[in-house]
Design a protein around this motif. Sequence first.
Motif, PDB file in Angstrom:
ATOM      1  N   PHE A   1       6.359  -3.573   9.805  1.00  0.00           N
ATOM      2  CA  PHE A   1       5.236  -3.811   8.771  1.00  0.00           C
ATOM      3  C   PHE A   1       4.027  -3.061   9.512  1.00  0.00           C
ATOM      4  O   PHE A   1       3.785  -3.128  10.485  1.00  0.00           O
ATOM      5  CB  PHE A   1       5.111  -5.204   8.394  1.00  0.00           C
ATOM      6  CG  PHE A   1       6.006  -5.662   7.499  1.00  0.00           C
ATOM      7  CD1 PHE A   1       5.838  -5.437   6.030  1.00  0.00           C
ATOM      8  CD2 PHE A   1       6.885  -6.351   8.040  1.00  0.00           C
ATOM      9  CE1 PHE A   1       6.786  -5.904   5.374  1.00  0.00           C
ATOM     10  CE2 PHE A   1       7.895  -7.095   6.918  1.00  0.00           C
ATOM     11  CZ  PHE A   1       7.649  -6.715   5.367  1.00  0.00           C
ATOM     12  N   GLU A   2       3.399  -2.416   8.393  1.00  0.00           N
ATOM     13  CA  GLU A   2       1.926  -2.257   8.861  1.00  0.00           C
ATOM     14  C   GLU A   2       0.812  -2.997   8.020  1.00  0.00           C
ATOM     15  O   GLU A   2       1.277  -3.179   6.814  1.00  0.00           O
ATOM     16  CB  GLU A   2       1.682  -0.657   8.404  1.00  0.00           C
ATOM     17  CG  GLU A   2       0.193   0.079   8.541  1.00  0.00           C
ATOM     18  CD  GLU A   2       0.014   1.209   7.960  1.00  0.00           C
ATOM     19  OE1 GLU A   2       1.090   1.940   7.557  1.00  0.00           O
ATOM     20  OE2 GLU A   2      -1.356   1.528   7.691  1.00  0.00           O
ATOM     21  N   ILE A   3      -0.028  -3.299   8.720  1.00  0.00           N
ATOM     22  CA  ILE A   3      -1.108  -4.021   8.027  1.00  0.00           C
ATOM     23  C   ILE A   3      -2.251  -3.113   7.910  1.00  0.00           C
ATOM     24  O   ILE A   3      -2.684  -2.417   9.058  1.00  0.00           O
ATOM     25  CB  ILE A   3      -1.420  -5.388   8.986  1.00  0.00           C
ATOM     26  CG1 ILE A   3      -0.460  -6.216   9.208  1.00  0.00           C
ATOM     27  CG2 ILE A   3      -2.479  -6.218   7.985  1.00  0.00           C
ATOM     28  CD1 ILE A   3       0.616  -6.644   8.299  1.00  0.00           C
TER      29      ILE A   3
ATOM     30  N   GLN B   1      11.482   2.949   7.073  1.00  0.00           N
ATOM     31  CA  GLN B   1      10.876   2.681   8.336  1.00  0.00           C
ATOM     32  C   GLN B   1       9.853   1.629   8.215  1.00  0.00           C
ATOM     33  O   GLN B   1       9.896   1.016   9.180  1.00  0.00           O
ATOM     34  CB  GLN B   1      10.215   4.187   8.828  1.00  0.00           C
ATOM     35  CG  GLN B   1       9.506   4.073  10.182  1.00  0.00           C
ATOM     36  CD  GLN B   1       8.421   4.890  10.590  1.00  0.00           C
ATOM     37  OE1 GLN B   1       7.567   4.899   9.524  1.00  0.00           O
ATOM     38  NE2 GLN B   1       8.510   5.442  11.510  1.00  0.00           N
ATOM     39  N   HIS B   2       8.854   1.759   7.525  1.00  0.00           N
ATOM     40  CA  HIS B   2       7.751   0.547   7.513  1.00  0.00           C
ATOM     41  C   HIS B   2       7.318   0.436   5.950  1.00  0.00           C
ATOM     42  O   HIS B   2       7.299   1.189   5.322  1.00  0.00           O
ATOM     43  CB  HIS B   2       6.810   0.913   8.550  1.00  0.00           C
ATOM     44  CG  HIS B   2       5.608   1.959   8.094  1.00  0.00           C
ATOM     45  ND1 HIS B   2       5.758   3.048   8.809  1.00  0.00           N
ATOM     46  CD2 HIS B   2       4.468   1.797   7.508  1.00  0.00           C
ATOM     47  CE1 HIS B   2       4.619   3.797   8.552  1.00  0.00           C
ATOM     48  NE2 HIS B   2       3.701   2.957   7.793  1.00  0.00           N
ATOM     49  N   ILE B   3       6.920  -0.702   5.914  1.00  0.00           N
ATOM     50  CA  ILE B   3       6.071  -1.262   4.776  1.00  0.00           C
ATOM     51  C   ILE B   3       4.675  -1.478   5.018  1.00  0.00           C
ATOM     52  O   ILE B   3       4.362  -2.206   5.980  1.00  0.00           O
ATOM     53  CB  ILE B   3       6.864  -2.361   4.069  1.00  0.00           C
ATOM     54  CG1 ILE B   3       8.325  -1.936   3.716  1.00  0.00           C
ATOM     55  CG2 ILE B   3       6.181  -2.800   2.966  1.00  0.00           C
ATOM     56  CD1 ILE B   3       9.307  -3.041   3.854  1.00  0.00           C
TER      57      ILE B   3
ATOM     58  N   ASP C   1       0.775  -1.113  -0.017  1.00  0.00           N
ATOM     59  CA  ASP C   1       0.015   0.034  -0.190  1.00  0.00           C
ATOM     60  C   ASP C   1       0.972   1.381  -0.011  1.00  0.00           C
ATOM     61  O   ASP C   1       0.644   2.085  -0.646  1.00  0.00           O
ATOM     62  CB  ASP C   1      -0.925   0.133   1.326  1.00  0.00           C
ATOM     63  CG  ASP C   1      -1.891   1.289   1.327  1.00  0.00           C
ATOM     64  OD1 ASP C   1      -3.038   0.784   0.946  1.00  0.00           O
ATOM     65  OD2 ASP C   1      -1.465   2.259   1.408  1.00  0.00           O
ATOM     66  N   HIS C   2       2.106   1.477   1.085  1.00  0.00           N
ATOM     67  CA  HIS C   2       2.855   2.471   0.729  1.00  0.00           C
ATOM     68  C   HIS C   2       4.031   2.083   1.576  1.00  0.00           C
ATOM     69  O   HIS C   2       4.055   1.086   2.229  1.00  0.00           O
ATOM     70  CB  HIS C   2       2.278   3.691   1.463  1.00  0.00           C
ATOM     71  CG  HIS C   2       1.909   3.358   2.782  1.00  0.00           C
ATOM     72  ND1 HIS C   2       0.571   3.152   3.168  1.00  0.00           N
ATOM     73  CD2 HIS C   2       2.330   3.842   3.979  1.00  0.00           C
ATOM     74  CE1 HIS C   2       0.347   3.108   4.475  1.00  0.00           C
ATOM     75  NE2 HIS C   2       1.455   3.683   5.088  1.00  0.00           N
ATOM     76  N   CYS C   3       5.307   2.802   1.275  1.00  0.00           N
ATOM     77  CA  CYS C   3       6.417   2.568   1.804  1.00  0.00           C
ATOM     78  C   CYS C   3       6.965   3.852   2.432  1.00  0.00           C
ATOM     79  O   CYS C   3       7.149   4.762   1.748  1.00  0.00           O
ATOM     80  CB  CYS C   3       7.506   1.824   1.044  1.00  0.00           C
ATOM     81  SG  CYS C   3       7.179   0.411   0.218  1.00  0.00           S
TER      82      CYS C   3
HETATM   83 FE   FE2 Z   1       1.856   3.635   7.131  1.00  0.00          FE
END
Ligand code: FE2
Length: 374
Positions: free
Chosen positions: A341-343, A262-264, A179-181
């Motif tokens: 990670f973000e879900i 930082q997060h995916i 969705d975003h990085c």
């Molecule tokens: Fe995010």
Amino acid sequence: MTTTAPAATAQATDTFPLKGTDHLEFYVGNAKQSALYYQAALGFEWVAYAGPETGVRDRVSYVLQQDKIRIVLTSSLLPDTEISRHVALHGDGVKVLALWVDDAESAYYTALERGAESAFAPFKRSDEQGEVVMSAIKTYGDTIHTFVERTNYTGAFLPGFQPRKSVYPVKSVGLKYVDHCVGNVELGGMDKWVKFYQDVMGFKLLITFDDNDISTEYTALMSKVVSNGNGYVKFPINEPAKGLKKSQIEEYLDFYRSAGVQHIAVATDDILATVSQMRANGVDFLYVPENYYEDVPERVGAIEENLEDLKRQNILIDRDEDGYLLQIFTKPIQDRPTVFFEIIQRRGARSFGKGNFKALFEAIEREQELRGTL
Ligand code: FE2
């Protein structure tokens, strides 16, 4: 007529066409063991491999896939290579955010003309399954964007990789696409990198968050989100802002030793099922206290999910003018407090969960306190 006009306009103004995210490559200390974590904990299938057995002498790469998400885990086999130096400096982290293009040569030369720095010049690789053209430019920290042109390629991943199948019995957790990085950059670096994406890759500024939006008692950060022409590629860029104590962005920069990913955020259609499966697989998530849920009905309004179920799984909820979204964040996936990670499950909402920032950052601060880095 009215439906075709906006599409035509969007195409005409897209000065840097990207088809989407091709893959993400991590440089890690022990790709063999990391690959098992991606299979057992995160539900990825092992699909391809390159290493000594396939004629590659200096490295091994494991390619893991779940629906449209492709992750490459690469480790060096030698003591003094770009990969081993990257791992020594940064720990495990994202080296490549690879973007799928129609023409890797023109993407590269267009980017260079507009001020990008080269990571590597276009080259063609081929095997019995066809050919792929790749080129790359540098972005924040030691991170690069590789442009991948795979129009006629039918192999497992890229020429030189052999297909593989998981030996471990993998069960998908329902992750669908990237969705975003998000990138963390040094103080003062956010506007520079936003301008880079605007000038070089024709991205548009979607949203700005200042430290009034994103601050707790102790820490603050600023963030701007840029998105490419078709909206498939979204890169929020964070920089630390002054707070009473060390912000989570500064903690990241201290441990990663530079700017970096930082997060995916990965999307699912059923976050309750995805998160409960991931928890059962041993993935740990950030915890928000129960009182987070007290004002949710008032703040978010009617939602399809049962609030008690979301509370049990510690899933966060936010609403914008287009709908609502559900999200949760893993703890860092390696020993250094860096990448996580973000879900996310979008139910119409196109934003990034601004209403959750405060609760989220307080959760991160509790973790920082345990690490003695707040
Ligand atoms: Fe995010």
